[in-house]
Design a protein around this motif. Structure first.
Motif, PDB file in Angstrom:
ATOM      1  N   LYS A 157       0.799  -1.225   0.000  1.00 16.85           N
ATOM      2  CA  LYS A 157       0.000   0.000   0.000  1.00 16.85           C
ATOM      3  C   LYS A 157       0.834   1.278   0.000  1.00 16.85           C
ATOM      4  N   ILE A 158       2.149   1.169   0.011  1.00 17.73           N
ATOM      5  CA  ILE A 158       3.001   2.363  -0.031  1.00 17.73           C
ATOM      6  C   ILE A 158       2.842   3.031  -1.395  1.00 17.73           C
ATOM      7  N   LYS A 159       2.438   4.293  -1.393  1.00 17.12           N
ATOM      8  CA  LYS A 159       2.185   5.033  -2.631  1.00 17.12           C
ATOM      9  C   LYS A 159       3.188   6.154  -2.865  1.00 17.12           C
ATOM     10  N   THR A 160       3.951   6.501  -1.850  1.00 20.10           N
ATOM     11  CA  THR A 160       4.932   7.571  -1.985  1.00 20.10           C
ATOM     12  C   THR A 160       6.299   6.985  -2.327  1.00 20.10           C
ATOM     13  N   LYS A 161       7.077   7.710  -3.124  1.00 18.26           N
ATOM     14  CA  LYS A 161       8.413   7.255  -3.484  1.00 18.26           C
ATOM     15  C   LYS A 161       9.307   7.303  -2.249  1.00 18.26           C
ATOM     16  N   CYS A 162       9.970   6.203  -1.972  1.00 19.39           N
ATOM     17  CA  CYS A 162      10.799   6.116  -0.771  1.00 19.39           C
ATOM     18  C   CYS A 162      11.956   5.160  -1.033  1.00 19.39           C
ATOM     19  N   GLU A 163      12.833   5.034  -0.026  1.00 18.17           N
ATOM     20  CA  GLU A 163      14.054   4.255  -0.201  1.00 18.17           C
ATOM     21  C   GLU A 163      14.332   3.358   0.998  1.00 18.17           C
ATOM     22  N   THR A 164      15.130   2.333   0.738  1.00 15.66           N
ATOM     23  CA  THR A 164      15.604   1.432   1.776  1.00 15.66           C
ATOM     24  C   THR A 164      16.971   0.923   1.355  1.00 15.66           C
ATOM     25  N   ASP A 165      17.609   0.116   2.189  1.00 10.66           N
ATOM     26  CA  ASP A 165      18.774  -0.641   1.758  1.00 10.66           C
ATOM     27  C   ASP A 165      18.599  -2.073   2.234  1.00 10.66           C
ATOM     28  N   CYS A 166      19.593  -2.909   2.035  1.00 10.72           N
ATOM     29  CA  CYS A 166      19.374  -4.342   2.250  1.00 10.72           C
ATOM     30  C   CYS A 166      18.964  -4.678   3.682  1.00 10.72           C
ATOM     31  N   SER A 167      19.674  -4.150   4.675  1.00  9.87           N
ATOM     32  CA  SER A 167      19.359  -4.506   6.059  1.00  9.87           C
ATOM     33  C   SER A 167      18.120  -3.783   6.570  1.00  9.87           C
ATOM     34  N   ALA A 168      17.910  -2.538   6.142  1.00  7.76           N
ATOM     35  CA  ALA A 168      16.700  -1.823   6.531  1.00  7.76           C
ATOM     36  C   ALA A 168      15.466  -2.512   5.958  1.00  7.76           C
ATOM     37  N   PHE A 169      15.599  -3.073   4.754  1.00 11.42           N
ATOM     38  CA  PHE A 169      14.484  -3.775   4.130  1.00 11.42           C
ATOM     39  C   PHE A 169      14.148  -5.057   4.884  1.00 11.42           C
ATOM     40  N   MET A 170      15.164  -5.835   5.265  1.00 15.39           N
ATOM     41  CA  MET A 170      14.911  -7.055   6.034  1.00 15.39           C
ATOM     42  C   MET A 170      14.261  -6.720   7.376  1.00 15.39           C
ATOM     43  N   THR A 171      14.717  -5.651   8.009  1.00 14.34           N
ATOM     44  CA  THR A 171      14.128  -5.226   9.277  1.00 14.34           C
ATOM     45  C   THR A 171      12.675  -4.824   9.081  1.00 14.34           C
ATOM     46  N   LEU A 172      12.393  -4.099   8.000  1.00  8.86           N
ATOM     47  CA  LEU A 172      11.030  -3.667   7.711  1.00  8.86           C
ATOM     48  C   LEU A 172      10.111  -4.862   7.480  1.00  8.86           C
ATOM     49  N   CYS A 173      10.598  -5.875   6.790  1.00  8.53           N
ATOM     50  CA  CYS A 173       9.789  -7.082   6.558  1.00  8.53           C
ATOM     51  C   CYS A 173       9.457  -7.786   7.875  1.00  8.53           C
ATOM     52  N   ALA A 174      10.423  -7.827   8.788  1.00  8.19           N
ATOM     53  CA  ALA A 174      10.179  -8.452  10.098  1.00  8.19           C
ATOM     54  C   ALA A 174       9.161  -7.652  10.904  1.00  8.19           C
ATOM     55  N   ILE A 175       9.268  -6.336  10.864  1.00  4.95           N
ATOM     56  CA  ILE A 175       8.303  -5.483  11.564  1.00  4.95           C
ATOM     57  C   ILE A 175       6.910  -5.689  10.979  1.00  4.95           C
ATOM     58  N   ALA A 176       6.830  -5.759   9.654  1.00  6.55           N
ATOM     59  CA  ALA A 176       5.547  -5.976   8.984  1.00  6.55           C
ATOM     60  C   ALA A 176       4.945  -7.328   9.370  1.00  6.55           C
ATOM     61  N   ALA A 177       5.801  -8.282   9.742  1.00  9.63           N
ATOM     62  CA  ALA A 177       5.327  -9.598  10.159  1.00  9.63           C
ATOM     63  C   ALA A 177       4.910  -9.633  11.620  1.00  9.63           C
ATOM     64  N   GLY A 178       5.070  -8.515  12.322  1.00 11.08           N
ATOM     65  CA  GLY A 178       4.629  -8.445  13.711  1.00 11.08           C
ATOM     66  C   GLY A 178       5.721  -8.501  14.751  1.00 11.08           C
ATOM     67  N   VAL A 179       6.996  -8.438  14.333  1.00  8.08           N
ATOM     68  CA  VAL A 179       8.102  -8.449  15.292  1.00  8.08           C
ATOM     69  C   VAL A 179       8.314  -7.016  15.783  1.00  8.08           C
ATOM     70  N   SER A 180       7.476  -6.604  16.721  1.00  5.78           N
ATOM     71  CA  SER A 180       7.472  -5.211  17.177  1.00  5.78           C
ATOM     72  C   SER A 180       8.757  -4.826  17.898  1.00  5.78           C
ATOM     73  N   ALA A 181       9.473  -5.816  18.432  1.00  6.23           N
ATOM     74  CA  ALA A 181      10.729  -5.522  19.129  1.00  6.23           C
ATOM     75  C   ALA A 181      11.779  -4.942  18.190  1.00  6.23           C
ATOM     76  N   LEU A 182      11.596  -5.125  16.874  1.00  8.23           N
ATOM     77  CA  LEU A 182      12.546  -4.582  15.909  1.00  8.23           C
ATOM     78  C   LEU A 182      12.128  -3.214  15.380  1.00  8.23           C
ATOM     79  N   ASP A 183      10.936  -2.746  15.759  1.00  6.59           N
ATOM     80  CA  ASP A 183      10.520  -1.415  15.324  1.00  6.59           C
ATOM     81  C   ASP A 183      11.448  -0.385  15.951  1.00  6.59           C
TER      82      ASP A 183
END
Length: 275
Positions: free
Chosen positions: A90-116
């Protein structure tokens, strides 16, 4: 079948910094075949639900060309994801990540709130500690896991510390039945016990097509289970013989290929016809 991975790789100029926001080429954040670039750590979700949800988030992020690669802007995808409840599709705005930030974001999206986080995401050098301390991941360093893709499972995160990281999206060739996260290829029925399938009937094994105008593929058997994706009429799927019966109706564990991504989940046999 080659094991698939998802990762944030490089910007549109083949560089790491100061590119344009968003995926300009379709290959800044994308899926591809597994390769080993010096992996020395594998971070494995302790729960199959986390493995599957993080893999789905990775697939959604790779498919969303509003998310591009830039080390200087690596936290902007996290900011954009927070605004849409961490649904990367659902992200509609242009934005950026890198390899480790992306993996962290995927974990947060999966419900691992301790990594937020606020501020800066973990790097490839600090991921091992951060993911381990979250309590949601185990750390694997044996060559069995770091040396090849054979024993890797959907949702695993491979890390070459100080260099790169990516997520496994389909199970390795030697992942045994009854273990690991839901597969997007290879041993595609590997998580059936964890996801709730109770029975196997080899007579159900084979190819089917969707007969409904649209059919939801779900994480478990029954209409109350989380929707993974929707399949159009005529879509071809494969069943491995595993099923669960809900209110007298068999729900089959199937694989459905959508573009370059293979999804695994459950669908009612009422809307599937053998081909």
């Amino acid at each position: 079948m080659a094991v698939r991975i998802g990762h944030a790789s490089i910007d549109e100029r083949g560089q790491g910094r100061n590119g344009a926001a968003g995926d300009q080429t379709g290959r800044e954040v994308f899926t591809r075949s597994y390769y080993n670039m010096g992996i020395n750590v594998v971070l494995r979700p302790k729960k199959s639900a986390i493995a599957e949800k993080s893999a789905q988030a990775c697939e959604a992020g790779c498919a969303n060309n509003n998310i591009g690669y830039d080390m200087n802007q690596r936290n902007t995808a996290h900011t954009a994801a927070r605004q849409v409840g961490y649904n990367l599709a659902k992200i509609k705005t242009k934005c950026e990540t890198d390899c480790s930030a992306f993996m962290t974001l995927c974990a947060i999206a999966a419900g691992v709130s301790a990594l937020d986080y606020t501020g800066n995401a973990p790097t490839t050098s600090t991921m091992r500690r951060a993911f381990s301390e979250s309590g949601a991941y185990e750390v694997l360093t044996d060559k069995k896991y770091t040396g090849s893709s054979d024993y890797l499972k959907r949702g695993d995160i491979c890390v070459a510390e100080g260099h790169h990281t990516f997520m496994i999206l389909s199970n390795g060739a030697k992942v045994s039945s009854g273990t690991g996260g839901s597969s997007g290829g290879g041993s595609s029925h590997s998580n059936v016990k964890l996801e709730g399938a109770k029975s196997k009937d080899n007579a159900l094994t084979g190819a089917y097509k969707v007969t409904a105008s649209s059919l939801n593929l779900r994480m478990g058997a029954g209409t109350s289970k989380t929707i993974i994706t929707s399949m159009p009429a005529g879509a071809k799927v494969n069943c491995y013989g595993y099923y669960t019966t809900v209110s007298g109706v068999k729900w089959l564990l199937i694989a459905y290929k959508k573009g370059n991504v293979t999804f695994t989940g459950y669908a009612s046999i009422k809307y599937l016809k053998r081909v």
